[in-house]
Design a protein around this motif. Structure first.
Motif, PDB file in Angstrom:
ATOM      1  N   UNK A  32      -0.101 -19.822   4.483  1.00  0.00           N
ATOM      2  CA  UNK A  32      -0.418 -18.261   4.200  1.00  0.00           C
ATOM      3  C   UNK A  32      -0.117 -17.148   3.751  1.00  0.00           C
ATOM      4  N   UNK A  33       0.556 -17.435   2.188  1.00  0.00           N
ATOM      5  CA  UNK A  33       1.407 -16.168   1.611  1.00  0.00           C
ATOM      6  C   UNK A  33       1.026 -15.170   1.310  1.00  0.00           C
ATOM      7  N   UNK A  34       1.517 -14.482   1.424  1.00  0.00           N
ATOM      8  CA  UNK A  34       0.875 -13.317   1.914  1.00  0.00           C
ATOM      9  C   UNK A  34       0.525 -12.681  -0.289  1.00  0.00           C
ATOM     10  N   UNK A  35      -0.270 -11.655  -0.868  1.00  0.00           N
ATOM     11  CA  UNK A  35      -0.236 -11.527  -2.094  1.00  0.00           C
ATOM     12  C   UNK A  35       0.640 -10.806  -2.699  1.00  0.00           C
ATOM     13  N   UNK A  36       1.294 -11.405  -3.158  1.00  0.00           N
ATOM     14  CA  UNK A  36       2.702 -10.880  -4.686  1.00  0.00           C
ATOM     15  C   UNK A  36       2.174  -9.640  -4.928  1.00  0.00           C
ATOM     16  N   UNK A  37       3.002  -9.272  -6.057  1.00  0.00           N
ATOM     17  CA  UNK A  37       3.315  -8.169  -6.624  1.00  0.00           C
ATOM     18  C   UNK A  37       4.226  -8.619  -7.301  1.00  0.00           C
ATOM     19  N   UNK A  38       4.123  -7.871  -8.740  1.00  0.00           N
ATOM     20  CA  UNK A  38       5.530  -7.989  -9.843  1.00  0.00           C
ATOM     21  C   UNK A  38       6.328  -6.361  -9.688  1.00  0.00           C
ATOM     22  N   UNK A  39       6.867  -6.909  -9.943  1.00  0.00           N
ATOM     23  CA  UNK A  39       7.661  -5.022 -10.376  1.00  0.00           C
ATOM     24  C   UNK A  39       8.139  -5.120 -11.634  1.00  0.00           C
ATOM     25  N   UNK A  40       7.955  -3.663 -12.178  1.00  0.00           N
ATOM     26  CA  UNK A  40       8.752  -4.212 -13.710  1.00  0.00           C
ATOM     27  C   UNK A  40      10.303  -4.628 -13.034  1.00  0.00           C
ATOM     28  N   UNK A  41      10.706  -4.742 -12.110  1.00  0.00           N
ATOM     29  CA  UNK A  41      12.742  -4.556 -12.132  1.00  0.00           C
ATOM     30  C   UNK A  41      12.945  -5.066 -10.848  1.00  0.00           C
TER      31      UNK A  41
END
Length: 517
Positions: free
Chosen positions: A164-173
């Motif tokens: 159950x991986x966490x929801x991932x955010x994609x940062x600009x850098x």
């Protein structure tokens, strides 16, 4: 079906030469076997003490042997332990276990499951052969293995921490970069990669470097850390790799099983294969768009390092590409591969036979069970004579299959019905599990066993399951058996969730294409 009071014996090794990948994916298989109620024994020869402690922490029984080269003496020692613990299954993971070794294991009373990556043997003695790699092609195997193959990333062996991986955010850098080259890294690509990153003079970026239990170049790495132009964190023998992966924005890795862990966690990655047998994994993931690959054929110190630098520089400031890679990786690997394999192993204890008119009363009782009627599209009660007449028609219909599943003791577990549409090469499936065996993992095993038989004996290329909304247990059973959700439809005035399975490792045996098959 449930694996209570059954035992799996696993034979695998790990060390500086062979790495730790074989043992780690067998750890995943052992965890899944335990989850289904079975017991697990490991037989090991060469293995770092840190990994031995990890196996013992998982409450696996561990035996050490002296003869660990996949030879006859090794087989004798392993067979003696098998005679002691009486396993129902023996699992082999390692390229040193050849056809002769598999034959020696197959001579025991246990069934044999073998992990394969590049067909290092013919596997003629195995009851199941698993190739978890995204590039695995069942057509490249001998036809006699039909029905015994489990291939593709749907069967990727990941430990339970990746479920159950966490929801991932994609940062600009990308501000955190993970560097990991497996348990051994004999050519020290860890240090070479860190040197590339140091030369790039990346500002405000932290590098997490994971060293495996068999990594041996500590003096060189310590020397590098003194002058590195890098914010570097070194991690040794990480127990919770999934947690670390959740925190990074980009990874650089070899072409082993870590790729599937990263894909599951949605980590965009650059794959730098460090052995010839890793190149197909890297190429396939690159082609799928889930990762970027550095060609293994390029020169070690020149083109490969320049290509790596180019990819890092472009991806660090490209959130759109990283987000796309993350999403594609998650689609390829769902973290349930080990459970699917164990359910298929359990399916080997399921015998499928044709239903007969003598089964009418039993099937009628199952069909009229209140729980079954509640999740059926037609919930009305059926009279026994009506059901008997229906069953007779189904038995005589060449486009229908009605089967009964039994365990190894001859106890009925449930029924399976397929309706074939010859024009579409598709079959629609429905199952009923005996009330005595519900909520015990029987559904998925029953589905997998019956699906294997249908694909072997009919030209059907797809199997469709239509489940009334709210029947969560049935949805879970089909997903665990490898079905994927598709667009829902309305059937008989009720919403139906649909799940589809396409023909994969099975081939149609035309000689068996008969009604009694």
């Amino acid at each position: 079906m449930p694996l209570s009071r059954t035992r799996l014996l696993i034979r695998a090794d790990g060390g500086p030469k062979v790495g730790t990948g074989h043992v780690m994916r067998m750890l995943a298989l052992g965890q899944a076997y335990q989850k289904r109620g079975g017991d697990v024994t490991f037989v090991i020869g060469d293995l770092p003490q840190t990994l031995v402690r990890r196996l013992e922490y998982e409450k696996f029984q561990v035996f050490r042997i002296r003869n660990d080269r996949g030879n006859h003496a090794d087989a004798i020692d392993t067979r003696e332990i098998a005679a002691l613990v009486q396993p129902q299954w023996i699992a082999l993971d390692g390229y040193r276990f050849d056809d002769s070794y598999e034959a020696w294991m197959a001579n025991s009373d246990a069934k044999l499951i073998v992990m394969d990556d590049y067909q290092h043997t013919l596997h003629q003695h195995a009851d199941l052969v698993v190739n978890q790699n995204i590039y695995a092609d069942p057509k490249s195997y001998e036809g006699s293995l039909r029905g015994r193959l489990l291939t593709g990333s749907n069967y990727a062996l990941l430990r339970k921490e990746f479920s159950t991986p966490e929801n991932r955010k994609t940062p600009p850098i990308a501000k955190r970069v993970l560097v990991t080259f497996g348990g051994a890294d004999p050519d020290n690509w860890t240090l070479r990669t860190l040197q590339v990153l140091s030369d790039m003079k990346l500002k405000r970026i932290v590098v997490d470097c994971v060293l495996g239990s068999c990594y041996q170049a500590y003096p060189e790495l310590d020397e590098f850390k003194r002058y590195a132009n890098l914010s570097l964190r070194v991690h040794k023998n990480v127990d919770r790799m999934a947690t670390l992966m959740q925190r990074v924005d980009l990874a650089i890795t070899a072409g082993g099983s870590t790729c599937y862990e990263l894909a599951r966690c949605g980590v965009p990655a650059i794959v730098l294969p460090i052995a010839d047998n890793q190149q197909p994994v890297a190429a396939a993931l690159h082609h799928a768009g889930a990762m970027r690959s550095v060609d293994h054929s390029e020169s070690v110190e020149g083109d490969r390092c320049r290509k790596l630098m180019q990819l890092v520089r472009s991806l660090v400031r490209d959130p759109s590409s990283r987000k796309q890679m993350s999403e594609l990786g998650c689609r390829l690997v769902d973290g349930r591969g080990a459970l699917r394999i164990v359910d298929r192993m359990a399916g080997k204890f399921v015998e499928i036979r044709d239903a007969s008119v003598d089964d009418a009363k039993m099937l009628w009782q199952w069909r009229n069970d209140p729980e079954v009627r509640a999740v059926s599209f037609s919930s009305t009660s059926i009279e026994l004579p009506q059901h008997q007449a229906w069953l007779q028609r189904q038995i005589e219909d060449t486009n229908s299959r009605v089967w009964v599943a039994e365990n190894q003791h001859g106890q009925p577990l449930g029924s399976i019905r397929f309706n074939l549409d010859q024009s579409l090469c598709r079959a629609t499936v429905s199952i009923i599990v005996d009330p005595r065996f519900r909520s015990r993992g029987v559904g998925s095993a029953l589905i997998q066993a019956s699906v294997a038989r249908l694909f072997e004996t009919t030209p059907a290329r797809e199997i469709l399951a239509q489940i009334k909304s709210g029947n969560v247990a049935s949805e879970k059973a089909f997903v665990n058996a490898g079905f994927r959700p598709i667009e829902p439809v309305v059937l008989q005035g009720a919403m139906a969730q649909q799940f589809l399975l396409s023909r994969g490792p099975y081939q149609w045996n035309r000689s068996a294409n008969r009604k009694s098959a």
